[in-house]
Scaffold this motif. Structure first.
Motif, short mmCIF file in Angstrom:
data_model
loop_
_atom_site.label_atom_id
_atom_site.label_comp_id
_atom_site.label_asym_id
_atom_site.label_seq_id
_atom_site.Cartn_x
_atom_site.Cartn_y
_atom_site.Cartn_z
N TYR A 115 0.83 -1.21 0.00
CA TYR A 115 0.00 0.00 0.00
C TYR A 115 0.86 1.25 0.00
O TYR A 115 0.56 2.23 -0.69
N ASN A 116 1.96 1.23 0.77
CA ASN A 116 2.85 2.39 0.86
C ASN A 116 3.45 2.73 -0.49
O ASN A 116 3.55 3.91 -0.86
N VAL A 117 3.87 1.70 -1.23
CA VAL A 117 4.44 1.95 -2.56
C VAL A 117 3.38 2.48 -3.51
O VAL A 117 3.60 3.43 -4.26
N GLY A 118 2.19 1.87 -3.49
CA GLY A 118 1.15 2.26 -4.43
C GLY A 118 0.60 3.66 -4.21
O GLY A 118 0.15 4.30 -5.17
N LYS A 119 0.63 4.17 -2.98
CA LYS A 119 0.03 5.48 -2.70
C LYS A 119 1.00 6.63 -2.96
O LYS A 119 0.58 7.79 -2.97
N ARG A 120 2.28 6.33 -3.20
CA ARG A 120 3.25 7.39 -3.45
C ARG A 120 2.99 8.02 -4.81
O ARG A 120 2.43 7.39 -5.70
N GLY A 145 10.68 3.32 -1.93
CA GLY A 145 9.54 3.20 -1.02
C GLY A 145 9.78 2.10 0.00
O GLY A 145 10.88 1.54 0.12
N ALA A 146 8.75 1.78 0.75
CA ALA A 146 8.86 0.70 1.72
C ALA A 146 9.20 -0.60 1.00
O ALA A 146 8.53 -0.95 0.01
N PRO A 147 10.24 -1.31 1.42
CA PRO A 147 10.65 -2.54 0.71
C PRO A 147 9.57 -3.61 0.80
O PRO A 147 9.25 -4.10 1.88
N VAL A 148 9.02 -3.98 -0.37
CA VAL A 148 7.85 -4.86 -0.37
C VAL A 148 8.20 -6.28 0.09
O VAL A 148 7.33 -7.01 0.57
#
Length: 310
Positions: free
Chosen positions: A125-130, A142-145
């Motif tokens: 979610y963190n990567v997608g919302k950037r 971003g946050a390492p998935v």
């Protein structure tokens, strides 16, 4: 840092990796002539060892990464608490030679797996919302998935170790199939996922050191051999197991040696270890490579179980 010192550092990393890999696979050196029950418990303890390595990796990595993020979200503390609890439970399980599971250990490992799953979802979610959504830049920074997935695997391996103790030694089963086969496939999938995460980060680093190609080539081969050994028919399974045993031991050395190479990377940064408070956060992550060793140990344990199944 001169070329000679870099070469010496690489050799030292490999030597230390080999010694640590030898120690990590100690519980698997049960003689093949030993009773099936003894080999069964040795495999369960090996999964505890793999779980402990993954938990330690997650604990160290998340502590640094979440500290760098200022613990902006209170949920960031959950990863540290869960990984620390899983580490303690796994170490306790690794020393336990009993043939029955431990209810508290099992609960801790299941909670760690759930925390890892929640963390993986949050990082996606963190990567997608950037801004820009799913782009290479956001995947790089971003946050390492893949990081929380290691906690999911740690808790999963720990829970499996507990479940194996309650399974009959002569015919343990997981996911509706022989346990050794199922666990070999799970370990192979984990190696592929960890190699993909390393490929992403090493691509970000432009593969500036030749050793950076090792985890993205050696680990996938190990995963393929492990899967083939798990799926091969009995007449050919023994040969494939021999190949997989040898290669997975190489992967276990690679993981520990990788931590040494990352330490050399920190030393090469501006200020080296004298500026550790900055370089540890900005340099290559020290706790990440041993994840390969943990998955290799789990794969080796699965192969030992596969022997008794065939």
């Amino acid at each position: 840092m001169t070329q000679a010192s870099r070469f010496a550092g690489g050799l030292l990393s490999v030597a230390a990796g080999a010694a640590l890999a030898f120690a990590a696979t100690r519980s698997l050196r049960t003689p093949r002539s030993a009773p099936v029950t003894a080999r069964h418990i040795a495999a369960a303890r090996a999964f505890n060892g793999g779980s402990a390595l993954l938990a330690l990796s997650v604990l160290s990595d998340s502590a640094m990464e979440h500290y760098r993020g200022g613990f902006e979200n209170p949920a960031m503390y959950a990863a540290l608490a869960s990984a620390a609890a899983a580490l303690g439970a796994s170490l306790h399980g690794g020393a336990d030679r009993s043939e029955t599971s431990h209810a508290l250990r099992h609960a801790i490992q299941l909670a760690a797996a759930a925390t890892g799953l929640a963390g993986t979802t949050f990082h996606f979610y963190n990567v997608g919302k950037r801004p820009g959504g799913w782009s290479w830049h956001n995947l790089f920074y971003g946050a390492p998935v893949g990081a929380p997935f290691a906690l999911l695997l740690s808790g999963g391996f720990g829970a499996i170790a507990e479940q194996l103790r309650d399974e009959p030694a002569h015919d343990p089963r997981l996911f509706g199939m022989p346990a050794g086969k199922a666990l070999a496939l799970v370990s192979a999938a984990g190696l592929i996922g960890t190699a993909a995460e390393a490929a992403l980060l090493h691509f970000r680093g432009a593969f500036q050191h030749p050793a950076m190609y090792a985890p993205v080539t050696v680990a996938p081969v190990g995963a393929a051999l492990l899967a083939q050994a798990a799926l091969a028919a009995p007449p050919r399974a023994r040969r494939w197991r021999g190949f997989a045993y040898l290669w997975l031991r190489f992967v276990s050395v690679l993981g520990f040696a990788g931590a040494g190479f990352h330490a050399n990377g920190v030393a090469r940064a501006q200020g080296g270890w004298r500026n550790w408070s900055q370089n540890l956060l900005a340099g290559p992550p020290l706790p990440a490579p041993p994840s390969f060793s943990a998955l290799a140990v789990a794969g080796l344990a699965a192969l030992r179980m596969r022997e008794t199944e065939q």
